[in-house]
Design an enzyme around this catalytic site. Structure first.
Site, short mmCIF file in Angstrom:
data_model
loop_
_atom_site.label_atom_id
_atom_site.label_comp_id
_atom_site.label_asym_id
_atom_site.label_seq_id
_atom_site.Cartn_x
_atom_site.Cartn_y
_atom_site.Cartn_z
N GLU A 175 0.85 -1.18 0.00
CA GLU A 175 0.00 0.00 0.00
C GLU A 175 0.90 1.25 0.00
O GLU A 175 1.86 1.28 0.74
CB GLU A 175 -0.90 0.04 1.24
CG GLU A 175 -1.98 1.10 1.10
CD GLU A 175 -2.92 1.18 2.31
OE1 GLU A 175 -2.55 0.70 3.39
OE2 GLU A 175 -3.99 1.76 2.15
N GLY A 192 2.94 1.45 11.20
CA GLY A 192 2.72 0.69 12.42
C GLY A 192 2.41 -0.76 12.08
O GLY A 192 2.98 -1.68 12.64
N ASN A 238 -2.76 -6.55 5.28
CA ASN A 238 -2.83 -7.54 4.20
C ASN A 238 -3.85 -8.61 4.58
O ASN A 238 -3.84 -9.11 5.70
CB ASN A 238 -1.47 -8.21 4.01
CG ASN A 238 -0.34 -7.21 3.98
OD1 ASN A 238 -0.34 -6.32 3.15
ND2 ASN A 238 0.59 -7.33 4.92
N GLU A 259 -6.22 -3.29 12.65
CA GLU A 259 -5.91 -4.07 11.45
C GLU A 259 -6.99 -5.12 11.20
O GLU A 259 -7.37 -5.38 10.06
CB GLU A 259 -4.53 -4.75 11.57
CG GLU A 259 -3.37 -3.78 11.79
CD GLU A 259 -3.33 -2.62 10.81
OE1 GLU A 259 -3.66 -2.83 9.62
OE2 GLU A 259 -2.99 -1.49 11.22
N HIS A 296 -10.01 -3.85 9.55
CA HIS A 296 -9.80 -3.70 8.11
C HIS A 296 -10.14 -4.97 7.32
O HIS A 296 -10.39 -4.90 6.12
CB HIS A 296 -8.33 -3.38 7.82
CG HIS A 296 -7.98 -1.93 7.90
ND1 HIS A 296 -8.74 -0.94 7.32
CD2 HIS A 296 -6.91 -1.30 8.46
CE1 HIS A 296 -8.14 0.24 7.54
NE2 HIS A 296 -7.04 0.05 8.23
N GLU A 348 -9.57 4.21 6.91
CA GLU A 348 -8.73 4.47 8.08
C GLU A 348 -9.54 5.07 9.23
O GLU A 348 -9.32 4.73 10.39
CB GLU A 348 -7.56 5.37 7.70
CG GLU A 348 -6.60 4.73 6.70
CD GLU A 348 -6.08 3.37 7.15
OE1 GLU A 348 -6.24 3.01 8.34
OE2 GLU A 348 -5.53 2.64 6.31
ZN LIG Z 1 -5.45 1.28 8.90
#
Ligand SMILES: [Zn+2]
Length: 868
Positions: free
Chosen positions: A138, A272, A276, A309, A312, A331
């Site tokens: 990314e 951080g 994936n 994460e 996501h 985000e």
């Molecule tokens: Zn993020």
């Protein structure tokens, strides 16, 4: 092959080449063979394509790759094709001998590349002499890994296979399907085919990594991967992952979308963490932790990042933004969700108070003229990279939180569920989410939310309580808040879903909701007796700053512990400081408020206070007269020293986390900031004891004690600290010791730390953090700037794009007009496209800081003198 050096890019923003949508990939078969020793890799890619119309040209992204043996399937045959690189557009043009009809085909390439060195693309990393390769794709670096359609809307399935030494672990998005022994110590690992993914979410990790035991949530196996010898640091992450996944499945009412979940601690990693699909990568400090010896802040951060994460996996991975314009939505949502999930898991951590520190950073940035709207047009990769900032994450999360408050948690959740189901394994835009939320709530979401995401800045709401005929009302006025008191009124307006907290004379408290839409409105509060005081942003639920009238503020200040929650006290401190900065209140109003917080019991409030108090020490005290520094520090000692002395250095048996962390917050104020001599001497003594035996120090004090000891330290202390970096037992310790090397005051020691930034002693991921810390050190900042300028070519090679921005951000600590000119001139001569906005913001800060000091230094001097 050119490496990605940001300084080489052209100066002006230019729209990136977008590959035409008429050719769509459906499946990639990828074989990768890295050579870790040589730092290279080779691969083959076979891509199934659907052509929506006949064509004789196909465009794919590929950069820093050497393509060979390109062929395309033509009926039953395959034919070689010509590949013309267009490096400026980061694409290759595939020229076909004649027009290929609409329908399905398959294109295949061989390719070669070098493992990148700047923690992006498919890159090399070293740990304890072992070599590794990791991906970080990314926003737009998949094209440095394999030829592909590298835009988020081109989702496809991926089948990876990897050839490497038998000793290496290989991790990708899917589970391993089978392993083939190839002889001579090599193997080929075949992975199952993934669901449809955007290219930026692909992952590959190769090297000697070990896995923790496996935990399960439903049918999902979860493991933590790490370099050898760190297996004992995985338990906390596993627990946090199980807790997060369980809650997220429940929130989305949808099972985790991938077949397994690997969390990988990467020894050199820029951001951080990276979401994936099924193979989440992390900085070691944000995954591997020893909960017994870690600070509470470190544990919270690890848990929050894991939850972020994992959120996501649904929000970003399963449903992906169609283009980088909507990056903020990914985000903002994941940031908000992480605090929600961890707050539910560990209510005693009061995560929303922690969020206040993040919100404060967003307020700070958004008060500049050089801020940007949450929703920002993204034309090219540099701009996508630039948008990973506090506006995208924390302001975005604050707006999501405000919308949830406004609609109610249940209506909000059903809208999110609807949105995720509707767009799973596909792409969506923000408008799709607003639509789903409107359907689920029956309320007008679009109208409220668009003003917040499409306009830069946020409102200041002046709230004046008025009494008439025995009843009270609140006179509200909104205007955009600027840190610059001379900024012009922009006439911007926001629809403000306000919640007012109202206290009666008898001490009872109630909430009153009000949607403010005009520039000026009046709200009836009821009888004077039932509405003695008002706090105009209850629970800090809204992304605006209230400005209370003097009388109301005095009442709030007098009743701080009973009237306001900790989050509101943090809010009040931040709002009052901002009011001083923006020219809406005198500096004395903030100092008086801070002076009342000596016996504050909540550590988050104390930590929130530390920022402005340090700022005053750094930027205003130097202009406030000869004796100002001693007086200021004396006042800090007198205000916060007694509470620290009362708690003492050592924790009592069974002491709560709240008390332990409060001790650490007070150490920062009375020890680090006030530079108290007795506290400093004791900290230096305890530092040595701590190096010999970690149990000798309450873990939460470690940051403060190490920093104070370094600040006061000589060459002998430096050597001890440097040895401790090598001998660190956890990633957090290593980080703590390494960063403290930037805290020394002796010029020769500052220079040693600066020299180390160009050597392998400091991993690439940490170089930017060391510079930031050096800029925070009054004795080091000028040396640091001189060093960066002198060694720019070498320095730039050690600063990946996000880190350059943070270094540019730090330069205003240099303060003077001359330095401002120098910084501007230097980056004009050495432009960094990913830090264009950061530079504008830094220059604005130079000006604002100087103006604030001019305006307030005399008052500060008088206020301090009047305190004796
Ligand atoms: Zn993020």
């Amino acid at each position: 092959m050119p490496s990605k050096t940001p300084a080489k890019r052209s100066g002006s923003p230019k729209a990136a080449f977008r590959v035409p949508p008429q050719v769509r990939p459906t499946h990639y078969q990828l074989h990768i063979e890295p050579n870790l020793e040589a730092g290279t890799f080779a691969g083959e890619a076979a891509i199934e394509l659907t052509l929506e119309q006949a064509t004789d040209r196909i465009y794919l992204h590929a950069v820093d790759l050497e393509l060979h043996d390109a062929v395309i399937r033509w009926g039953r045959d395959q034919e070689p094709v010509q590949v013309v690189p267009r490096p400026a557009d980061e694409v290759v043009e595939v020229r076909l001998a004649r027009r290929l009809p609409a329908g399905k085909t398959r294109i295949a390439f061989g390719f070669r590349g070098v493992l990148q060195k700047m923690l992006r693309g498919f890159y090399g990393a070293t740990s304890e002499g072992r070599r590794y390769a990791f991906t970080q794709l990314e926003a737009t670096d998949a094209r440095r890994f394999f030829p592909c359609f590298d835009e988020p809307s081109f989702k496809a399935r991926f089948t990876f296979s990897v050839t490497t030494e038998a000793k290496n672990a290989v991790i990708s998005n899917s589970p391993v399907e089978r392993e083939e022994a190839l002889g001579s110590g090599r193997k080929r690992v075949h992975f199952a085919t993934t669901p449809r993914l955007s290219t930026y979410l692909c992952a590959l990790c190769v090297g000697e990594l070990e896995a923790s035991e496996e935990r399960r949530v439903g049918r999902t196996p979860i493991r933590v991967w790490h370099v050898p010898g760190k297996g004992h640091l995985t338990e906390f992450a596993l627990e946090a992952a199980v807790a997060s996944l369980t809650r997220l499945e429940d929130y989305f009412s949808l099972d985790y979308p991938y077949d397994k979940l690997d969390l990988i601690a990467v020894p050199d990693f820029e951001a951080g963490a990276m979401e994936n699909a099924g193979a989440v990568t992390f900085r070691e400090t944000l995954l591997l932790i020893d909960p017994k010896n870690a600070t509470l802040a470190e544990k919270k951060r690890v848990a929050e990042v894991i939850a972020h994460e994992l959120a996501h996996m649904w929000y970003g991975d399963l449903v992906t933004m169609a283009w980088w314009n909507d990056l903020w939505l990914n985000e903002a949502f994941a940031t908000w969700m992480a605090f929600r999930v961890i707050d539910a898991w560990k209510p005693e951590w009061r995560m929303w108070n922690n969020f206040e520190h993040h919100r404060a950073a967003a307020f700070g940035l958004d008060a500049l003229a050089n801020t940007h709207p949450i929703y920002t047009e993204v034309l090219n990769p540099a701009q996508a990279t630039e948008n990973f900032d506090a506006i995208t994450y924390e302001k975005g999360a604050s707006v999501v939180r405000m919308v949830e408050n406004y609609l109610g948690a249940n209506a909000f959740r059903s809208g999110v569920r609807k949105y995720i189901r509707r767009h799973r394994e596909a792409n969506a835009e923000a408008a799709d989410l607003w639509r789903a939320l409107e359907e689920s709530s029956g309320q007008k979401v679009n109208q409220v939310v668009r003003a917040w995401i499409e306009q830069p800045g946020f409102p200041l709401v002046a709230a004046k309580r008025v009494e008439k005929d025995g009843t009270a009302s609140l006179d509200l006025r909104q205007q955009r808040f600027f840190a610059n008191p001379k900024a012009e009124n922009t006439k911007q307006r926001w629809p403000l879903p306000m919640v007012l907290k109202i206290g009666s004379k008898r001490g009872s408290v109630r909430l009153q909701r009000h949607l403010m839409t005009k520039a000026r409105e009046r709200v009836e509060l009821g009888s004077v007796a039932t509405s003695a005081w008002v706090y105009a942003n209850a629970a800090e639920g809204g992304f605006y700053r209230p400005l209370h009238d003097e009388q109301n503020l005095a009442l709030l200040s007098q009743n701080l512990p009973t009237a306001l929650t900790a989050a509101e006290r943090m809010g009040l401190v931040g709002h009052q400081w901002a009011a001083v900065r923006g020219g809406h209140a005198p500096i004395e109003s903030f100092l008086d408020l801070a002076g009342r917080l000596g016996d504050e019991v909540d550590f988050d409030v104390l930590d929130g206070l530390a920022g402005p108090l340090r700022y005053i020490d750094d930027y205003i005290v130097p202009d406030a007269g000869a004796e100002a520094r001693a007086r200021y520090r004396g006042w800090l000692s007198a205000t916060f020293g007694p509470a620290f002395a009362q708690l003492g250095w050592d924790a009592a048996a069974g002491e709560s986390d709240d008390v332990r962390v409060r001790r650490a917050s007070l150490l920062r104020l009375a020890g680090e900031l006030a530079e108290s001599e007795p506290i400093g001497a004791e900290a230096s003594r305890r530092f040595l004891a701590y190096l010999a035996d970690r149990a000798a120090l309450e873990p939460n004090l470690a940051d403060g004690v190490v920093a104070i000891a370094a600040r006061r330290g000589d060459a002998a202390v430096y050597d001890r600290l440097l040895a401790a970096v090598g001998g660190a037992k956890t990633p957090q310790e290593r980080r703590r010791f390494q960063l403290a090397l930037a805290d020394f005051g002796v010029p020769a020691l500052v220079k040693r730390t600066l020299a180390s930034t160009l050597s392998e002693e400091i991993p690439t991921q940490d170089v930017g953090l060391v510079y930031m810390r050096l800029f925070a050190n009054a004795d080091a900042r000028e040396h640091t700037w001189a060093f960066i300028k002198k060694n720019w070519t070498a320095v730039a090679k050690r600063l990946p794009p996000m880190m350059v921005s943070r270094v540019v951000d730090s330069t205003p600590t240099l303060r003077s007009k001359e330095y401002r000119r120098d910084v501007a001139a230097f980056f004009k001569a050495h432009p960094v496209p990913t830090a264009r906005r950061a530079l504008q913001q830094a220059l604005e800060r130079f000006d604002l800081n100087a103006e604030l000091s001019r305006r307030t230094a005399k008052s500060l001097g008088r206020w301090l003198a009047s305190r004796g």
